[in-house]
Design a protein around this motif. Structure first.
Motif, PDB file in Angstrom:
ATOM      1  N   ALA A  12       8.074  35.392  -8.310  1.00  0.00           N
ATOM      2  CA  ALA A  12       8.774  35.838  -7.362  1.00  0.00           C
ATOM      3  C   ALA A  12       8.752  34.933  -5.772  1.00  0.00           C
ATOM      4  O   ALA A  12       9.039  33.831  -5.004  1.00  0.00           O
ATOM      5  N   ILE A  13       7.284  35.237  -5.541  1.00  0.00           N
ATOM      6  CA  ILE A  13       6.930  34.885  -3.905  1.00  0.00           C
ATOM      7  C   ILE A  13       6.870  33.335  -4.134  1.00  0.00           C
ATOM      8  O   ILE A  13       7.235  33.222  -3.551  1.00  0.00           O
ATOM      9  N   GLN A  14       6.308  32.910  -5.079  1.00  0.00           N
ATOM     10  CA  GLN A  14       5.832  31.090  -5.058  1.00  0.00           C
ATOM     11  C   GLN A  14       6.775  30.615  -4.865  1.00  0.00           C
ATOM     12  O   GLN A  14       6.886  30.026  -4.193  1.00  0.00           O
ATOM     13  N   THR A  15       7.783  31.304  -6.257  1.00  0.00           N
ATOM     14  CA  THR A  15       8.958  31.041  -5.742  1.00  0.00           C
ATOM     15  C   THR A  15       9.708  30.592  -4.369  1.00  0.00           C
ATOM     16  O   THR A  15      10.352  28.849  -3.749  1.00  0.00           O
ATOM     17  N   LEU A  16      10.358  31.551  -3.726  1.00  0.00           N
ATOM     18  CA  LEU A  16      10.733  31.428  -2.558  1.00  0.00           C
ATOM     19  C   LEU A  16       9.780  30.996  -1.119  1.00  0.00           C
ATOM     20  O   LEU A  16      10.153  29.669  -0.912  1.00  0.00           O
ATOM     21  N   VAL A  17       8.223  30.997  -1.251  1.00  0.00           N
ATOM     22  CA  VAL A  17       7.304  29.665  -0.576  1.00  0.00           C
ATOM     23  C   VAL A  17       7.596  28.599  -1.497  1.00  0.00           C
ATOM     24  O   VAL A  17       8.134  27.396  -0.208  1.00  0.00           O
ATOM     25  N   ASN A  18       7.400  27.951  -2.422  1.00  0.00           N
ATOM     26  CA  ASN A  18       7.332  26.438  -2.966  1.00  0.00           C
ATOM     27  C   ASN A  18       9.062  25.948  -2.444  1.00  0.00           C
ATOM     28  O   ASN A  18       9.723  24.915  -2.172  1.00  0.00           O
ATOM     29  N   THR A  19       9.753  27.086  -2.443  1.00  0.00           N
ATOM     30  CA  THR A  19      11.948  26.341  -2.311  1.00  0.00           C
ATOM     31  C   THR A  19      11.802  25.552  -0.948  1.00  0.00           C
ATOM     32  O   THR A  19      12.132  24.973  -0.274  1.00  0.00           O
ATOM     33  N   LEU A  20      10.806  26.395   0.237  1.00  0.00           N
ATOM     34  CA  LEU A  20      11.090  26.315   1.370  1.00  0.00           C
ATOM     35  C   LEU A  20      10.359  25.185   1.700  1.00  0.00           C
ATOM     36  O   LEU A  20      10.497  24.330   2.351  1.00  0.00           O
ATOM     37  N   ILE A  21       9.084  24.974   1.332  1.00  0.00           N
ATOM     38  CA  ILE A  21       8.280  23.922   1.097  1.00  0.00           C
ATOM     39  C   ILE A  21       9.619  22.643   0.383  1.00  0.00           C
ATOM     40  O   ILE A  21       9.744  21.763   1.090  1.00  0.00           O
ATOM     41  N   ARG A  22       9.645  22.008  -0.547  1.00  0.00           N
ATOM     42  CA  ARG A  22      10.901  21.604  -0.563  1.00  0.00           C
ATOM     43  C   ARG A  22      11.774  20.888   0.120  1.00  0.00           C
ATOM     44  O   ARG A  22      12.194  19.793   0.497  1.00  0.00           O
ATOM     45  N   THR A  23      13.008  22.362   0.749  1.00  0.00           N
ATOM     46  CA  THR A  23      13.357  21.638   1.570  1.00  0.00           C
ATOM     47  C   THR A  23      12.802  21.081   3.240  1.00  0.00           C
ATOM     48  O   THR A  23      13.917  20.114   3.602  1.00  0.00           O
ATOM     49  N   LEU A  24      12.011  21.655   3.288  1.00  0.00           N
ATOM     50  CA  LEU A  24      11.340  20.667   4.454  1.00  0.00           C
ATOM     51  C   LEU A  24      11.102  19.671   4.711  1.00  0.00           C
ATOM     52  O   LEU A  24      11.158  18.931   5.761  1.00  0.00           O
ATOM     53  N   VAL A  25      10.244  19.415   3.081  1.00  0.00           N
ATOM     54  CA  VAL A  25      10.366  17.910   2.688  1.00  0.00           C
ATOM     55  C   VAL A  25      11.489  17.286   3.190  1.00  0.00           C
ATOM     56  O   VAL A  25      11.633  16.180   3.216  1.00  0.00           O
ATOM     57  N   SER A  26      12.124  17.437   2.203  1.00  0.00           N
ATOM     58  CA  SER A  26      13.171  16.936   1.572  1.00  0.00           C
ATOM     59  C   SER A  26      14.220  16.738   2.721  1.00  0.00           C
ATOM     60  O   SER A  26      15.283  15.540   2.845  1.00  0.00           O
ATOM     61  N   LYS A  27      14.391  17.388   3.563  1.00  0.00           N
ATOM     62  CA  LYS A  27      15.692  17.706   5.235  1.00  0.00           C
ATOM     63  C   LYS A  27      14.895  18.406   5.938  1.00  0.00           C
ATOM     64  O   LYS A  27      15.768  17.464   7.149  1.00  0.00           O
ATOM     65  N   HIS A  28      13.081  18.364   6.346  1.00  0.00           N
ATOM     66  CA  HIS A  28      13.360  17.985   7.734  1.00  0.00           C
ATOM     67  C   HIS A  28      12.029  17.178   8.004  1.00  0.00           C
ATOM     68  O   HIS A  28      11.265  17.163   9.326  1.00  0.00           O
ATOM     69  N   GLY A  29      11.722  16.215   7.127  1.00  0.00           N
ATOM     70  CA  GLY A  29      10.628  14.918   7.271  1.00  0.00           C
ATOM     71  C   GLY A  29       9.106  15.496   6.829  1.00  0.00           C
ATOM     72  O   GLY A  29       8.596  14.682   7.393  1.00  0.00           O
ATOM     73  N   TYR A  30       8.883  16.689   6.741  1.00  0.00           N
ATOM     74  CA  TYR A  30       7.362  16.797   5.980  1.00  0.00           C
ATOM     75  C   TYR A  30       6.916  16.102   5.124  1.00  0.00           C
ATOM     76  O   TYR A  30       7.789  15.720   4.656  1.00  0.00           O
ATOM     77  N   THR A  31       4.742  16.043   5.736  1.00  0.00           N
ATOM     78  CA  THR A  31       4.744  15.460   3.600  1.00  0.00           C
ATOM     79  C   THR A  31       4.041  16.056   3.622  1.00  0.00           C
ATOM     80  O   THR A  31       3.535  17.769   4.184  1.00  0.00           O
ATOM     81  N   THR A  32       3.102  16.624   1.956  1.00  0.00           N
ATOM     82  CA  THR A  32       2.737  18.123   1.892  1.00  0.00           C
ATOM     83  C   THR A  32       1.534  17.284   1.881  1.00  0.00           C
ATOM     84  O   THR A  32       0.936  15.954   0.710  1.00  0.00           O
ATOM     85  N   VAL A  33       0.323  17.650   1.639  1.00  0.00           N
ATOM     86  CA  VAL A  33      -1.207  16.957   0.966  1.00  0.00           C
ATOM     87  C   VAL A  33      -1.829  18.612   0.036  1.00  0.00           C
ATOM     88  O   VAL A  33      -1.503  19.583   0.931  1.00  0.00           O
ATOM     89  N   PRO A  34      -2.692  18.051  -0.805  1.00  0.00           N
ATOM     90  CA  PRO A  34      -2.817  18.662  -1.306  1.00  0.00           C
ATOM     91  C   PRO A  34      -4.652  19.533  -1.138  1.00  0.00           C
ATOM     92  O   PRO A  34      -4.678  18.269  -0.344  1.00  0.00           O
TER      93      PRO A  34
END
Length: 603
Positions: A387-409
């Motif tokens: 449940a915690i992973q779902t909340l955090v991963n949803t936030l990350i996807r929103t930051l990438v799709s709507k706010h111009g962030y990129t992710t790096v592993p």
């Protein structure tokens, strides 16, 4: 791109070994009530029992990685400071415009809104309420020394009524005469019982008095700064004894329950501060963090908490009793209030190597030219509940799709061993400070017994591993400048009070749950990094929902960038209309109570 910051004592960037993430800790049973009392005494009597539990907890695991760390020099205090010539200045914030100071400008808010530092400021400038009104509204709620004390009073260790009223009258007069001291003038706040305040006792949540109210002539530097800024300090707040665990359970003075769900702890050790902010009693408060003690309760109570760069905030004139890992820092109801408080308390002491930050600090959202890189240690993040992973991963996807962030592993070696090294360091440090322990909580007596069991060789291995981790992190930031590491704040969904009255009376020792709550936070303490916890939503718990936090950890001295990121997250969780940020059911409308007092007086 802006020129890279230069630092004093920066680690040599050096990639660590490529080793897979492993989580193979031993398990020890949770103990509470009378069984905890028996266990504490047995551990103190029998060394073989201490050594068995010490090994089972995993403290001997650092010996397995000696071939990787033997050539590293130990690093004992992870203080990295920016060189002063790199720090710029910003103009002071202007006073609110006339249209912002109307009496009703900050009275009506949607469900998600807390009163902020700015709200109090506007109300005072408009004359809608005064600091004295606020003090008189709050004192009946937070005092323990009255009949029928309220449920909120358990979060406050000590309140001096006449001192609070005198401070409120002085602030009210300053506003009346047009000579306010600035944004914090008259804003209600309080401090964890780890800070010294002249005329107040200091116990660190224990039955021992380390500075008596009748003789204490010392005030901690951070408290001096908020006093000079005119803040209305209501008193001292409760804490977990000596900050040695993460529940907030305190059999000596009482345990505040989580404002969002009374079946759960607030988290600790800054339990009183997080409670008071989340319940709406204060918009800002002072905590401390040696192993998540600001960020864990902030996450579990649904508010904001910043653990600064190690050494950024001064403990002077007193010592830092855990100089290897601990920091002071703010907890706040919103990001702008957190920035307002941090702006004041980050004023450097004369002994500090840190240059002053721009004052006052403002939340500056990232610009298109700023690095907007999120480092995701996925194997580590997967240790959190689904449940915690779902909340955090949803936030990350929103930051990438709507706010111009990129992710790096990213990968960080020896994370399990690093958490063990941090815990071993903190407990061994505590054992050297507390040779007398018979009147402490049984839970802490067990932890101190473990600290006294640590051999010097294992303690040194922990400090060698610290350097490896810090050098690897420096290498990561060399590869990805401006990167912010994103994890949940805790791996567990709150901390349920399962043992009833016996648990609250005698205490609790649950090492497995402690390590789960600290799964992600320890890295910031052990390596000296700034780290911010922000509310990200709720998960279902026993008898209701409990808050969840996301944690952003930055490069040394990157507090301003973290606060900008926090501003983005705050806008998302408040603006999406999904109920991801809201007040608890028992939230106190301090402004409404203050206005009610004025009406009752015919004002």
């Amino acid at each position: 791109m802006a020129q890279r910051q230069r630092f004093l004592n920066y680690p040599e960037p050096l990639k660590g070994p490529d080793v897979p993430y492993e989580n193979e800790r031993g398990s020890n049973p949770a103990i509470s009530g009378v069984f905890l009392m028996i266990a504490a005494n047995l551990m103190e009597w029998f060394r073989f029992l201490r050594e068995m539990i010490w090994h089972n907890t995993g403290f001997s695991s650092l010996r397995k990685i000696i071939p990787y760390i033997e050539e590293y020099e130990p690093w004992f205090e992870p203080q990295i400071a920016p060189l002063p010539e790199e720090v710029d200045k910003e103009p002071l914030q202007e006073e609110p415009h006339e249209e912002d100071t109307k009496p009703d400008a900050a009275v009506f808010y949607p469900e998600a809104k807390y009163y902020s530092v700015e709200d109090y400021r506007k109300l005072y400038l408009s004359g809608a309420i005064t600091p004295l009104d606020v003090a008189e509204a709050l004192l009946p709620l937070i005092r323990r020394d009255i009949q029928n004390a309220s449920e909120h009073s358990i979060a406050f260790f000590q309140v001096q009524t006449e001192r609070v009223l005198a401070s409120a009258r002085e602030s009210t007069l300053r506003y009346k005469e047009g000579r306010s001291l600035g944004p914090l003038d008259g804003v209600p706040t309080a401090v964890k019982d780890e800070y010294d305040m002249e005329g107040y006792s200091t116990t660190l949540g224990s039955p021992n008095v380390y500075a008596a109210s009748s003789t204490n002539k010392t005030t901690s530097w951070c408290v001096q700064q908020i006093e000079a800024a005119g803040a209305l300090i209501l008193g001292k707040l409760s804490m977990h004894e000596f900050g040695l665990d993460t529940t907030g359970n305190n059999p000596h003075y009482g345990t505040p329950r989580n404002p969002h769900n009374s079946n759960y702890y607030t988290g600790g050790s800054s339990s009183g501060t997080a409670y008071a902010v989340a319940a709406g009693l204060i918009p800002i408060g002072l905590g401390s963090d040696g192993g998540g003690s600001i960020r864990i309760p902030s996450s579990l109570c649904g508010v904001y908490g910043l653990k600064p760069t190690h050494g950024r905030l001064s403990f002077r004139p007193g010592p830092n009793h855990c100089v290897t890992c601990a920091c002071l820092g703010p907890i706040a109801a919103d990001m702008s209030s957190l920035a307002a408080l941090f702006s004041v308390i980050s004023t450097p002491h004369a002994s500090s190597p840190f240059p002053p930050l721009p004052s006052p600090l403002k939340i500056q959202l990232p610009s298109p030219d700023d690095a907007k890189v999120l480092g995701i240690p996925q194997a580590w993040v997967s240790q959190a509940t689904p449940a915690i992973q779902t909340l955090v991963n949803t936030l990350i996807r929103t930051l990438v799709s709507k706010h111009g962030y990129t992710t790096v592993p990213i990968n960080i070696p020896f994370l399990q061993e690093g958490q063990i090294a941090h815990a071993m360091t903190v407990l061994t440090d505590a054992a050297t400070l507390l040779p007398e322990y018979k009147n402490l909580t049984y839970a802490n007596r067990i932890l101190l017994a473990l600290g006294r069991t640590t051999p010097a060789t294992d303690y040194m291995l922990a400090q060698k591993l610290r350097r490896l981790l810090m050098q690897h992190l420096a290498w990561l930031w060399q590869q990805h400048p401006g990167m912010i590491i994103i994890t949940p704040t805790t791996a567990c969904e709150g901390w349920e009070i399962r043992g009833g009255k016996g648990e609250l009376k005698y205490g609790l020792n649950d090492g497995d749950r402690t390590m789960q709550s600290m799964e992600f936070v320890w890295l910031g303490n052990f390596c000296g990094l700034p780290s911010l916890s922000c509310p990200v939503g709720f998960v279902q718990g026993k008898g209701g929902e409990v808050p969840v936090g996301v944690m952003a950890t930055g490069e040394w001295c990157s507090e301003r960038e973290l606060m900008g990121f926090g501003g983005v997250v705050e806008g998302l969780v408040r603006g999406e209309g999904e109920g991801r940020m809201r007040r608890p059911g028992g939230w106190v409308d301090v402004v409404g109570r203050a206005r009610g007092l004025r009406v009752s007086r015919g004002e």
